[in-house]
Design a protein around this motif. Structure first.
Motif, PDB file in Angstrom:
ATOM      1  N   PHE A  43      51.796 -27.501  25.596  1.00 37.98           N
ATOM      2  CA  PHE A  43      50.891 -28.146  24.603  1.00 37.98           C
ATOM      3  C   PHE A  43      50.616 -29.787  25.272  1.00 37.98           C
ATOM      4  O   PHE A  43      49.518 -30.035  25.252  1.00 37.98           O
ATOM      5  CB  PHE A  43      51.367 -28.352  23.202  1.00 37.98           C
ATOM      6  CG  PHE A  43      50.504 -28.870  22.261  1.00 37.98           C
ATOM      7  CD1 PHE A  43      49.549 -28.418  21.568  1.00 37.98           C
ATOM      8  CD2 PHE A  43      50.839 -30.286  21.894  1.00 37.98           C
ATOM      9  CE1 PHE A  43      48.617 -29.315  20.896  1.00 37.98           C
ATOM     10  CE2 PHE A  43      50.028 -31.098  20.989  1.00 37.98           C
ATOM     11  CZ  PHE A  43      48.926 -30.620  20.816  1.00 37.98           C
ATOM     12  N   TYR A  44      51.697 -30.387  25.363  1.00 40.45           N
ATOM     13  CA  TYR A  44      51.483 -31.939  25.936  1.00 40.45           C
ATOM     14  C   TYR A  44      50.631 -31.781  27.281  1.00 40.45           C
ATOM     15  O   TYR A  44      49.692 -32.782  27.457  1.00 40.45           O
ATOM     16  CB  TYR A  44      52.751 -32.290  26.479  1.00 40.45           C
ATOM     17  CG  TYR A  44      52.804 -33.632  26.930  1.00 40.45           C
ATOM     18  CD1 TYR A  44      52.498 -34.895  26.135  1.00 40.45           C
ATOM     19  CD2 TYR A  44      53.047 -33.961  28.439  1.00 40.45           C
ATOM     20  CE1 TYR A  44      52.635 -36.203  26.785  1.00 40.45           C
ATOM     21  CE2 TYR A  44      53.226 -35.191  29.058  1.00 40.45           C
ATOM     22  CZ  TYR A  44      52.724 -36.252  28.050  1.00 40.45           C
ATOM     23  OH  TYR A  44      52.802 -37.476  28.613  1.00 40.45           O
ATOM     24  N   SER A  45      50.876 -30.788  28.050  1.00 38.80           N
ATOM     25  CA  SER A  45      50.053 -30.846  29.340  1.00 38.80           C
ATOM     26  C   SER A  45      48.710 -30.685  29.000  1.00 38.80           C
ATOM     27  O   SER A  45      47.569 -31.076  29.815  1.00 38.80           O
ATOM     28  CB  SER A  45      50.340 -29.914  30.430  1.00 38.80           C
ATOM     29  OG  SER A  45      49.880 -28.791  29.960  1.00 38.80           O
ATOM     30  N   GLN A  46      48.149 -30.243  27.979  1.00 37.33           N
ATOM     31  CA  GLN A  46      46.763 -30.137  27.465  1.00 37.33           C
ATOM     32  C   GLN A  46      46.250 -31.142  26.657  1.00 37.33           C
ATOM     33  O   GLN A  46      44.949 -31.107  26.237  1.00 37.33           O
ATOM     34  CB  GLN A  46      46.706 -28.720  26.510  1.00 37.33           C
ATOM     35  CG  GLN A  46      47.131 -27.511  27.246  1.00 37.33           C
ATOM     36  CD  GLN A  46      47.193 -26.302  26.284  1.00 37.33           C
ATOM     37  OE1 GLN A  46      47.413 -26.305  25.225  1.00 37.33           O
ATOM     38  NE2 GLN A  46      47.751 -25.204  27.073  1.00 37.33           N
ATOM     39  N   THR A  47      47.051 -32.053  26.438  1.00 44.18           N
ATOM     40  CA  THR A  47      46.344 -33.362  25.534  1.00 44.18           C
ATOM     41  C   THR A  47      45.818 -34.366  26.610  1.00 44.18           C
ATOM     42  O   THR A  47      46.211 -34.252  28.059  1.00 44.18           O
ATOM     43  CB  THR A  47      47.425 -33.996  24.789  1.00 44.18           C
ATOM     44  OG1 THR A  47      48.358 -34.562  25.711  1.00 44.18           O
ATOM     45  CG2 THR A  47      47.989 -33.070  23.766  1.00 44.18           C
ATOM     46  N   SER A  48      45.327 -35.282  26.331  1.00 50.33           N
ATOM     47  CA  SER A  48      44.469 -36.422  27.010  1.00 50.33           C
ATOM     48  C   SER A  48      45.596 -37.109  27.624  1.00 50.33           C
ATOM     49  O   SER A  48      45.487 -37.617  28.653  1.00 50.33           O
ATOM     50  CB  SER A  48      43.658 -37.118  26.274  1.00 50.33           C
ATOM     51  OG  SER A  48      44.067 -37.657  25.012  1.00 50.33           O
ATOM     52  N   VAL A  49      46.804 -37.379  26.826  1.00 55.21           N
ATOM     53  CA  VAL A  49      47.780 -38.331  27.507  1.00 55.21           C
ATOM     54  C   VAL A  49      48.575 -37.483  28.259  1.00 55.21           C
ATOM     55  O   VAL A  49      49.126 -38.193  29.485  1.00 55.21           O
ATOM     56  CB  VAL A  49      48.660 -38.732  26.095  1.00 55.21           C
ATOM     57  CG1 VAL A  49      49.878 -39.409  26.643  1.00 55.21           C
ATOM     58  CG2 VAL A  49      48.021 -39.687  25.156  1.00 55.21           C
ATOM     59  N   GLY A  50      48.929 -36.177  28.213  1.00 57.49           N
ATOM     60  CA  GLY A  50      49.770 -35.467  29.019  1.00 57.49           C
ATOM     61  C   GLY A  50      49.006 -34.827  30.114  1.00 57.49           C
ATOM     62  O   GLY A  50      49.827 -34.107  30.881  1.00 57.49           O
ATOM     63  N   LYS A  51      47.712 -34.764  30.113  1.00 56.21           N
ATOM     64  CA  LYS A  51      46.802 -33.913  31.039  1.00 56.21           C
ATOM     65  C   LYS A  51      47.452 -34.133  32.476  1.00 56.21           C
ATOM     66  O   LYS A  51      47.381 -35.310  33.008  1.00 56.21           O
ATOM     67  CB  LYS A  51      45.668 -34.220  30.734  1.00 56.21           C
ATOM     68  CG  LYS A  51      44.453 -32.974  31.504  1.00 56.21           C
ATOM     69  CD  LYS A  51      43.370 -33.029  30.935  1.00 56.21           C
ATOM     70  CE  LYS A  51      43.403 -32.271  29.723  1.00 56.21           C
ATOM     71  NZ  LYS A  51      42.011 -31.831  28.596  1.00 56.21           N
ATOM     72  N   GLY A  52      47.826 -33.062  33.180  1.00 58.25           N
ATOM     73  CA  GLY A  52      48.006 -33.207  34.682  1.00 58.25           C
ATOM     74  C   GLY A  52      49.535 -33.195  34.964  1.00 58.25           C
ATOM     75  O   GLY A  52      50.075 -33.116  36.040  1.00 58.25           O
ATOM     76  N   ASN A  53      50.229 -33.412  33.824  1.00 55.74           N
ATOM     77  CA  ASN A  53      51.770 -33.588  34.024  1.00 55.74           C
ATOM     78  C   ASN A  53      52.463 -32.278  33.677  1.00 55.74           C
ATOM     79  O   ASN A  53      53.777 -32.116  33.896  1.00 55.74           O
ATOM     80  CB  ASN A  53      52.260 -34.694  33.209  1.00 55.74           C
ATOM     81  CG  ASN A  53      52.012 -36.119  33.456  1.00 55.74           C
ATOM     82  OD1 ASN A  53      51.618 -36.318  34.637  1.00 55.74           O
ATOM     83  ND2 ASN A  53      51.737 -36.900  32.467  1.00 55.74           N
ATOM     84  N   GLY A  54      51.681 -31.495  33.270  1.00 56.34           N
ATOM     85  CA  GLY A  54      52.409 -30.179  32.501  1.00 56.34           C
ATOM     86  C   GLY A  54      53.205 -29.565  33.648  1.00 56.34           C
ATOM     87  O   GLY A  54      54.437 -29.154  33.435  1.00 56.34           O
ATOM     88  N   ASP A  55      52.629 -28.968  34.607  1.00 56.17           N
ATOM     89  CA  ASP A  55      53.571 -28.178  35.768  1.00 56.17           C
ATOM     90  C   ASP A  55      54.903 -29.024  36.037  1.00 56.17           C
ATOM     91  O   ASP A  55      55.862 -28.428  36.250  1.00 56.17           O
ATOM     92  CB  ASP A  55      52.697 -28.150  36.916  1.00 56.17           C
ATOM     93  CG  ASP A  55      51.530 -27.213  36.563  1.00 56.17           C
ATOM     94  OD1 ASP A  55      51.687 -26.235  35.826  1.00 56.17           O
ATOM     95  OD2 ASP A  55      50.652 -26.864  37.238  1.00 56.17           O
ATOM     96  N   GLU A  56      54.738 -30.396  36.282  1.00 52.19           N
ATOM     97  CA  GLU A  56      55.668 -31.139  36.843  1.00 52.19           C
ATOM     98  C   GLU A  56      56.855 -31.251  35.754  1.00 52.19           C
ATOM     99  O   GLU A  56      58.031 -31.020  36.004  1.00 52.19           O
ATOM    100  CB  GLU A  56      55.139 -32.761  37.188  1.00 52.19           C
ATOM    101  CG  GLU A  56      54.353 -32.759  38.580  1.00 52.19           C
ATOM    102  CD  GLU A  56      54.019 -33.925  38.665  1.00 52.19           C
ATOM    103  OE1 GLU A  56      54.564 -35.148  38.059  1.00 52.19           O
ATOM    104  OE2 GLU A  56      53.113 -34.433  39.558  1.00 52.19           O
ATOM    105  N   ASP A  57      56.238 -31.325  34.536  1.00 55.19           N
ATOM    106  CA  ASP A  57      57.361 -31.315  33.391  1.00 55.19           C
ATOM    107  C   ASP A  57      58.217 -30.119  33.018  1.00 55.19           C
ATOM    108  O   ASP A  57      59.176 -30.089  32.770  1.00 55.19           O
ATOM    109  CB  ASP A  57      56.658 -31.997  32.185  1.00 55.19           C
ATOM    110  CG  ASP A  57      56.240 -33.337  32.088  1.00 55.19           C
ATOM    111  OD1 ASP A  57      56.823 -33.961  32.823  1.00 55.19           O
ATOM    112  OD2 ASP A  57      55.386 -33.610  31.483  1.00 55.19           O
ATOM    113  N   GLU A  58      57.265 -28.931  33.252  1.00 53.56           N
ATOM    114  CA  GLU A  58      58.192 -27.824  33.203  1.00 53.56           C
ATOM    115  C   GLU A  58      59.083 -27.529  34.282  1.00 53.56           C
ATOM    116  O   GLU A  58      60.219 -26.839  33.898  1.00 53.56           O
ATOM    117  CB  GLU A  58      57.023 -26.639  33.063  1.00 53.56           C
ATOM    118  CG  GLU A  58      56.065 -26.448  31.725  1.00 53.56           C
ATOM    119  CD  GLU A  58      56.080 -25.173  31.310  1.00 53.56           C
ATOM    120  OE1 GLU A  58      57.288 -24.577  31.125  1.00 53.56           O
ATOM    121  OE2 GLU A  58      55.095 -24.670  30.695  1.00 53.56           O
TER     122      GLU A  58
END
Length: 398
Positions: free
Chosen positions: A356-371
């Protein structure tokens, strides 16, 4: 000749009278975030944008300019400013812009009438905010203290299980450099439902996750569920917000103090818009979480359900309630008591949060790295996990 002279005198007197009766623009305050135009009385206005070149134009009916100092538009998108009188009585104000900007405005009606034009943050300021802001996850362990919640066939207390999972999830969230977790309760004590919402608001929560365990008279009932707020629950909460004047300024993203206290209909529309957006975001969050839960356990329902649970009623914080399984089912009770399984549930919730965070404006682009980072943090958490069973004890109403 005398008639013309008298007509001229009458015209001057009438013009002076109209000028005296018109609203005066007495102050023009400028900073990088907003422009505030202050008048000595209410005024009707029309605000619009023009292109080639880019301009922001405001027409004020029966108004005049009464400021001697030239405003300073340094660090704003405005490159030039001018004003003039139209049709003898109307004031036009023009802001020449570096580029097209989204126009957001509001008014205040107190001692002075103010038109507030919000300016977009410069890119460097926005990047700085995103860097400094930690995505705040409010974790609500169901029940506690005098409220044990569901008690399983072998006397496992829901309040203990929910707190244990919440603490595991807190550890996982806090291992993310761009996130922080806040627990609504940290031990075996009772916290009222409204108080839980107040904690989420005080801590400026970005999302709210309530953790529970289900129960049913049929002991064969099984599986995890995820709930978001129903429209019925939202409408009843909107009525409460309208009735509570002291809550008006608290609604995130919407400054209700800028709306006339008499305009109940407009307040209702603004609250409804906020709730509609929040319910949509809650379902989005719920979808990512239920998908991850489905990878580790049976789902009681494969879609996000909606219900008027009290803890989901923050009108501006995406909120879900997770039923981790049926404590009334002996097999699921046994699993829910297991520390290893509690950790698995926490990991599934964390994976859903990261998605969900990766889909927000703040988290966009970080999802794969965070997972990817989650898998290493999970290993650390598992190495710290104690034995198989939790001690008796903790609680929450829905």
């Amino acid at each position: 000749m005398r008639v013309r002279f008298l007509v001229g005198i009458v015209g001057i007197v009438f013009s002076s009278y109209a000028w005296a009766q018109s609203a005066a623009l007495t102050k023009l305050a400028v900073d990088p975030s907003e422009i505030i135009l202050s008048f000595d009385k209410p005024v009707q206005y029309k605000l619009f944008a023009l292109a080639n070149p880019e301009r922001l134009v405001i027409d004020f009916q029966e108004a005049h300019y009464d400021i001697s100092a030239q405003p300073d538009f340094t660090q704003t998108p405005v490159v030039d400013f001018r004003h003039g009188i139209q049709r003898g009585v109307n004031l036009r104000v023009v802001f020449d812009l570096k580029k097209s900007i989204p126009i957001k405005s509001s008014i205040t009606e107190g001692k002075n009438f103010q038109l507030i034009i919000k300016l977009p943050k410069p890119a460097n300021q926005l990047a700085s905010y995103i860097k400094q802001h930690k995505f705040t996850v409010i974790i609500d362990a169901g029940h506690g203290g005098k409220d044990p919640g569901t008690i399983g066939p072998s006397q496992a207390f829901e309040k203990n299980i929910t707190l244990s999972i919440a603490q595991d999830l807190q550890d996982l969230v806090n291992q993310q450099p761009n996130m922080k977790a806040v627990l609504t309760r940290k031990g075996d004590y009772y916290v009222g439902l409204r108080q839980r919402l107040m904690i989420a608001r005080k801590e400026k929560g970005d999302i709210f996750i309530a953790i529970h365990a289900d129960a049913y008279k049929d002991q064969s009932a099984e599986g995890a569920s995820v709930f978001g707020l129903s429209l019925h629950g939202a409408s009843s909460e909107a009525a409460l917000w309208l009735a509570r004047k002291e809550n008006y300024s608290e609604l995130g993203g919407i400054d209700l103090n800028n709306v006339s206290s008499q305009d109940v209909e407009l307040r209702s529309v603004l609250i409804d818009l906020s709730q509609t957006a929040t319910i949509g975001a809650s379902v989005q969050l719920g979808n990512t979480v239920i998908k991850k839960l489905g990878e580790i356990t049976t789902l009681h329902h494969g879609v996000v359900e909606q219900a008027p649970f009290m803890v989901l009623k923050s009108p501006d914080i995406p909120s879900i309630l997770v039923e981790t399984g049926f404590l009334s089912n002996p097999q699921e009770e046994s699993r829910l008591k297991s520390k290893a399984y509690q950790q698995e549930v926490a990991e599934a919730l964390m994976s859903g949060i990261l998605k969900f965070y990766s889909q927000t404006s703040v988290g966009k682009g970080n999802g794969d790295e965070d997972e990817k980072a989650l898998s290493s943090s999970v290993a650390v958490s598992r190495s710290r996990s104690p034995g198989n069973n939790i001690s008796a004890g903790y609680s929450v109403e829905r």
